[in-house]
Design an enzyme around this catalytic site. Structure first.
Site, PDB file in Angstrom:
ATOM      1  N   CYS A 154       1.715  28.775 -15.371  1.00  0.00           N
ATOM      2  CA  CYS A 154       1.342  29.248 -16.692  1.00  0.00           C
ATOM      3  C   CYS A 154       0.857  28.105 -17.570  1.00  0.00           C
ATOM      4  CB  CYS A 154       2.524  29.963 -17.334  1.00  0.00           C
ATOM      5  SG  CYS A 154       2.953  31.421 -16.405  1.00  0.00           S
ATOM      6  N   GLU A 155      -0.242  27.535 -17.196  1.00  0.00           N
ATOM      7  CA  GLU A 155      -0.911  26.462 -17.941  1.00  0.00           C
ATOM      8  C   GLU A 155      -2.396  26.620 -17.673  1.00  0.00           C
ATOM      9  OE1 GLU A 155       0.096  23.833 -19.824  1.00  0.00           O
ATOM     10  OE2 GLU A 155       2.205  24.401 -19.686  1.00  0.00           O
ATOM     11  N   ARG A 162      -0.763   4.832  -1.366  1.00  0.00           N
ATOM     12  CA  ARG A 162      -1.832   5.809  -1.156  1.00  0.00           C
ATOM     13  C   ARG A 162      -2.610   5.563   0.138  1.00  0.00           C
ATOM     14  NH1 ARG A 162      -4.053   8.116  -5.614  1.00  0.00           N
ATOM     15  NH2 ARG A 162      -3.257   6.372  -6.816  1.00  0.00           N
ATOM     16  N   PRO A 185       0.819  -1.210   0.000  1.00  0.00           N
ATOM     17  CA  PRO A 185       0.000   0.000   0.000  1.00  0.00           C
ATOM     18  C   PRO A 185       0.857   1.266   0.000  1.00  0.00           C
ATOM     19  CG  PRO A 185       0.091  -0.941   2.205  1.00  0.00           C
ATOM     20  CD  PRO A 185       0.861  -1.876   1.314  1.00  0.00           C
TER      21      PRO A 185
HETATM   22  C1  PLP Z   1       2.436   2.278  -7.237  1.00  0.00           C
HETATM   23  C2  PLP Z   1       2.608   0.893  -6.794  1.00  0.00           C
HETATM   24  C3  PLP Z   1       2.131   0.508  -5.551  1.00  0.00           C
HETATM   25  C4  PLP Z   1       1.361   1.421  -4.629  1.00  0.00           C
HETATM   26  O1  PLP Z   1       0.153   1.796  -5.190  1.00  0.00           O
HETATM   27  P1  PLP Z   1      -0.907   2.612  -4.291  1.00  0.00           P
HETATM   28  O2  PLP Z   1      -2.027   2.842  -5.209  1.00  0.00           O
HETATM   29  O3  PLP Z   1      -0.248   3.863  -3.868  1.00  0.00           O
HETATM   30  O4  PLP Z   1      -1.268   1.738  -3.154  1.00  0.00           O
HETATM   31  C5  PLP Z   1       2.381  -0.777  -5.136  1.00  0.00           C
HETATM   32  N1  PLP Z   1       3.066  -1.645  -5.911  1.00  0.00           N
HETATM   33  C6  PLP Z   1       3.540  -1.299  -7.123  1.00  0.00           C
HETATM   34  C7  PLP Z   1       4.299  -2.283  -7.909  1.00  0.00           C
HETATM   35  C8  PLP Z   1       3.319  -0.028  -7.612  1.00  0.00           C
HETATM   36  O5  PLP Z   1       3.784   0.301  -8.812  1.00  0.00           O
END
Ligand code: PLP
Length: 438
Positions: free
Chosen positions: A360-361, A292, A290
């Site tokens: 500036c977008e 996010r 995890p």
């Molecule tokens: C980005 C990623 C994660 C984490 O994803 P979240 O959506 O932030 O939980 C885990 N494993 C791999 C291989 C990723 O590329």
């Protein structure tokens, strides 16, 4: 309106981790990233506790790309998380923070030789090998170092999940991993088993991000189990580790309905138990990654409002002192956010406005059509759930210095990343005198 762990204090100000956001803005300036430290810890603990309850051997590896700095790596260590890194820079950060190397896992579809060497020298716990090029290169290096290395093979299971296409990764046509359907993954397993320096721990899948249901995880476990049966029939090999990736969804707006962390863990562990028990096999060690869902809802960004422009009958633009430089997600994949006026958090909602960044977008709009109290210049805007992929994707576009990051806990703030200065912006620039003398 959802507030997570946030509250509104007696002055009508938004409060996080016991700190008044108006005071934080005054003390540390804006834009400012603020993380509720206890919320990060609780998210981590919920993952670990849910796994403990399942009785399955496990590792919860925080995907540091969501937000990486020394303080975050230290916190992950304190909370007994493992750590995913995807670059030499993330690895360096983890090592500098004293994160135990044996719990670091190295991801990425194009790890350079220098990055692999760095990870080998540090004796990290696991390489998640993405492709045949890496499978050869890492082995050659391991031989040169006379080291045995633990690896997982990243597989692409051919699963589509309901999320934005830029953040799905499990579908067959992906830049990541060995394709299951095209026999690449079976070939990769055979090659890995034939190589003396490799200890093949098992397989890895990551189907996407911001996923709101358990169905995709269940499908990918079933798919992988069937594939492991094929591998077993062909080679006699059985995986000790099953890494099902990350991607657990969080709440950004009222429309998002994420599942509690426990539900994801329960669905995963039950499906693994079922599939493995049916075959009379020992439960593998289950790894999740995890990112996010550890840091996302723990972070907010506080901005100061400046120019306000009303286009009669069309739209009211409220401009803030940051924008796509500290949050690229709305421009990158139409991500939606919720916000409040931090200094008028309990005032009645009066007008619908669009929050514009200062870059500036024309696409630099953080929130379109949000309902706020009557907005004035100098008000503070707090955007919620900016803890993941905000600071970590920040840039210096328009030569804006990157904001400071503050952790708050029990009413006490602590700066974990200082605000960049103008001098930081030109630190690597060379003046013409340098060429003249070199
Ligand atoms: C980005 C990623 C994660 C984490 O994803 P979240 O959506 O932030 O939980 C885990 N494993 C791999 C291989 C990723 O590329």
């Amino acid at each position: 309106m959802f507030l997570h762990h946030l509250r509104i204090n007696d002055s009508g100000h938004l409060e996080i981790g016991g700190c008044d956001t108006v005071e934080l803005a005054e003390q540390f300036g804006t834009p400012l990233f603020v993380y509720d430290e206890m919320q990060i810890r609780q998210n981590a603990r919920r993952f670990l506790l849910a796994f403990q309850k399942s009785g399955c051997p496990h590792q919860v590896a925080y995907a540091s790309k969501a937000f990486s700095c020394l303080a975050m790596a230290e916190l992950a260590h304190e909370e007994n998380l493992s750590l995913d890194v995807v670059s030499g820079g993330e690895l360096y950060t983890a090592l500098q923070a004293g994160f135990p190397a044996e719990r670091i896992h190295f991801h990425g579809n194009n790890k350079s030789e220098a990055e692999l060497r760095m990870a080998l020298e540090a004796n990290i716990g696991c390489f998640v090998v993405d492709n045949f090029f890496e499978l050869e290169m890492l082995h050659d290096l391991a031989e040169a170092y006379r080291k045995n290395v633990k690896i997982l093979l990243r597989l692409t299971p051919g699963i589509e999940v309901h999320t934005h296409e830029y953040i799905t990764t499990g579908q067959e046509n992906s830049k990541f991993g060995f394709s299951v359907k095209h026999g690449q993954s079976l070939m990769a397993v055979k090659r890995a088993l034939a190589k003396p320096c490799y200890e093949l721990l098992g397989v890895h899948v990551h189907i996407g991000s911001q996923i709101f249901e358990t169905e995709g995880f269940i499908q990918s476990i079933q798919m992988i189990r069937k594939h492991l049966d094929e591998i077993r029939a062909e080679t006699g090999y059985e995986a000790k580790v099953l890494n099902v990736g990350g991607g657990f969804g969080i709440q950004y707006t009222d429309e998002d309905r994420p599942l509690p962390i426990e539900n994801y863990v329960q669905a995963i562990t039950e499906e693994v138990k079922k599939a493995w028990n049916e075959r009379g096999l020992n439960i593998p060690e289950i790894w999740v990654e995890p990112g996010r869902s550890i840091v996302g809802n723990a972070g907010i960004t506080i901005y100061r409002i400046g120019a306000i422009k009303q286009i009669p009958g069309i739209c009211k633009y409220v401009s803030i002192d940051g924008g796509m430089t500290d949050n690229i997600r709305p421009a990158l994949y139409q991500a939606k956010y919720h916000a409040v006026l931090a200094n008028k958090a309990d005032a009645a909602l009066e007008e619908t406005v669009t929050i514009a960044g200062k870059c500036c977008e024309s696409g630099d709009l953080l929130i379109q059509d949000i309902c706020l109290p009557k907005v004035s210049s100098n008000d503070l805007l707090a955007i919620f759930s900016t803890g993941a992929y905000g600071y970590s994707m920040a840039s210096n576009y328009n030569r804006l210095p990157r904001p400071a990051v503050v952790f708050v806990k029990n009413g006490t703030p602590r700066v974990v990343i200082e605000r960049e200065t103008y001098d930081d912006l030109i630190r690597k620039d060379l003046r013409k005198e340098v060429y003249a003398t070199s």
